[in-house]
Scaffold this motif. Structure first.
Motif, PDB file in Angstrom:
ATOM      1  N   LEU A  45      11.868  11.582 -12.029  1.00  0.00           N
ATOM      2  CA  LEU A  45      10.471  11.282 -11.716  1.00  0.00           C
ATOM      3  C   LEU A  45       9.558  12.427 -12.143  1.00  0.00           C
ATOM      4  O   LEU A  45       9.858  13.604 -11.891  1.00  0.00           O
ATOM      5  N   SER A  50      -0.797   5.808  -7.170  1.00  0.00           N
ATOM      6  CA  SER A  50      -0.910   4.740  -6.194  1.00  0.00           C
ATOM      7  C   SER A  50      -2.383   4.373  -6.075  1.00  0.00           C
ATOM      8  O   SER A  50      -3.208   5.245  -5.768  1.00  0.00           O
ATOM      9  N   SER A  55      -0.534  10.481  -6.704  1.00  0.00           N
ATOM     10  CA  SER A  55       0.069  10.698  -5.392  1.00  0.00           C
ATOM     11  C   SER A  55       1.182  11.734  -5.432  1.00  0.00           C
ATOM     12  O   SER A  55       1.424  12.427  -4.452  1.00  0.00           O
ATOM     13  N   ILE A  56       1.906  11.787  -6.546  1.00  0.00           N
ATOM     14  CA  ILE A  56       3.011  12.736  -6.675  1.00  0.00           C
ATOM     15  C   ILE A  56       2.983  13.365  -8.061  1.00  0.00           C
ATOM     16  O   ILE A  56       2.834  12.667  -9.062  1.00  0.00           O
ATOM     17  N   GLU A  58       5.686  15.964  -9.700  1.00  0.00           N
ATOM     18  CA  GLU A  58       6.936  16.648  -9.396  1.00  0.00           C
ATOM     19  C   GLU A  58       7.024  17.985 -10.142  1.00  0.00           C
ATOM     20  O   GLU A  58       7.973  18.238 -10.892  1.00  0.00           O
TER      21      GLU A  58
ATOM     22  N   SER B  99       2.137   3.484  -0.358  1.00  0.00           N
ATOM     23  CA  SER B  99       2.271   2.243  -1.116  1.00  0.00           C
ATOM     24  C   SER B  99       3.252   2.374  -2.272  1.00  0.00           C
ATOM     25  O   SER B  99       3.295   1.523  -3.134  1.00  0.00           O
ATOM     26  N   TYR B 100       4.030   3.427  -2.306  1.00  0.00           N
ATOM     27  CA  TYR B 100       4.988   3.625  -3.378  1.00  0.00           C
ATOM     28  C   TYR B 100       6.323   4.044  -2.780  1.00  0.00           C
ATOM     29  O   TYR B 100       6.410   4.393  -1.599  1.00  0.00           O
ATOM     30  N   LYS B 102       9.973   6.397  -3.635  1.00  0.00           N
ATOM     31  CA  LYS B 102      10.672   7.356  -4.496  1.00  0.00           C
ATOM     32  C   LYS B 102      12.128   6.929  -4.638  1.00  0.00           C
ATOM     33  O   LYS B 102      12.819   6.734  -3.649  1.00  0.00           O
ATOM     34  N   LEU B 103      12.569   6.762  -5.882  1.00  0.00           N
ATOM     35  CA  LEU B 103      13.956   6.388  -6.143  1.00  0.00           C
ATOM     36  C   LEU B 103      14.835   7.626  -6.245  1.00  0.00           C
ATOM     37  O   LEU B 103      14.460   8.601  -6.890  1.00  0.00           O
TER      38      LEU B 103
END
Lengths: 114, 115
Positions: A45, A50, A55-56, A58, B99-100, B102-103
């Motif tokens: 990832l 979102s 939102s993220i 990494e 709303s998401y 994480k895999l």
């Protein structure tokens, strides 16, 4: 229809170039993702958007810059990449509401940095 | 962090044989997913499992969400040459209030089918 499209399919760029990868989905999904994948390894990832907001991140190097112009589109801007950045770049999307979080992947962009 | 142990790493089988692969985790997941990836393509979702103990089939594929929520297996019956590829399990953690999801991926099982 569970289709995520990505362009280009293949990209070769020099370390001083600027290029962009594009991803599109028309499933009404509100979460979109960028992954990096090396050969025979699982996807890693990079970013999550979102509802069009980042939102993220990494801890991805700043030479990768994501953008989400609207709920259907996701871009990844590339600048001053290194040869070790050569990989398959995957886009994915998920519904983003309700109890359904499964992600659908695009075919990927094979990036080679020379 | 969470890790998934997927086994076997690779399998070489004859066409017509059944295949079984599994994933185990040190942590609980809300959802288990199984993907297949062909060379140069993106992963394709095969089966999604949402409840502990759930057994789901998709054609020749059968997958189960373990009772402990820490494991899952995928079976392929009567394998055919087009089953060749890399199979990934993925545990999905959907943080509360987001709303998401994480895999967390397993390392993959490389399947080779000899005609």
């Amino acid at each position: 229809d569970t289709e995520v499209t990505q362009t280009p399919k293949h990209l070769v760029m020099g370390m001083t170039n600027k290029k962009s990868l594009k991803c599109e989905q028309h499933m009404g999904h509100r979460a979109m993702y960028w992954y990096k994948q090396k050969a025979k390894k699982p996807p890693e990832l990079m970013f999550v958007y979102s509802y069009e907001k980042l939102s993220i991140n990494e801890s991805v190097p700043s030479r990768f810059s994501p953008e989400c112009p609207n709920s259907s589109l996701l871009n990844l801007h590339l600048h001053a990449l290194q040869p070790e950045d050569s990989a398959l770049y995957l886009c994915a999307s998920s519904q983003g509401f309700g109890q359904s979080y499964e992600q659908y992947f695009g075919p990927g962009t094979r990036l080679t940095v020379t | 962090g969470q890790q998934l142990n997927q086994s076997p790493q690779s399998m070489f089988i004859q066409e017509g044989e059944d295949v079984s692969m599994n994933c185990t985790s040190s942590s609980i997941f809300n959802t288990w997913l199984w993907y297949k990836q062909d060379p140069g393509e993106g992963p394709v979702l095969l089966i999604a499992l949402y409840k502990a103990g759930e057994l789901t089939s998709n054609g020749r594929l059968t997958a189960q969400f373990g009772i402990t929520r820490k494991d899952s297996f995928l079976n392929i019956s009567a394998s055919i040459p087009s089953d060749v590829g890399i199979y990934f399990c993925a545990g999905l953690y959907g943080p509360g209030g987001t709303s998401y999801g994480k895999l967390t991926f397993g390392q993959g099982t490389i399947l080779t089918v000899h005609p």
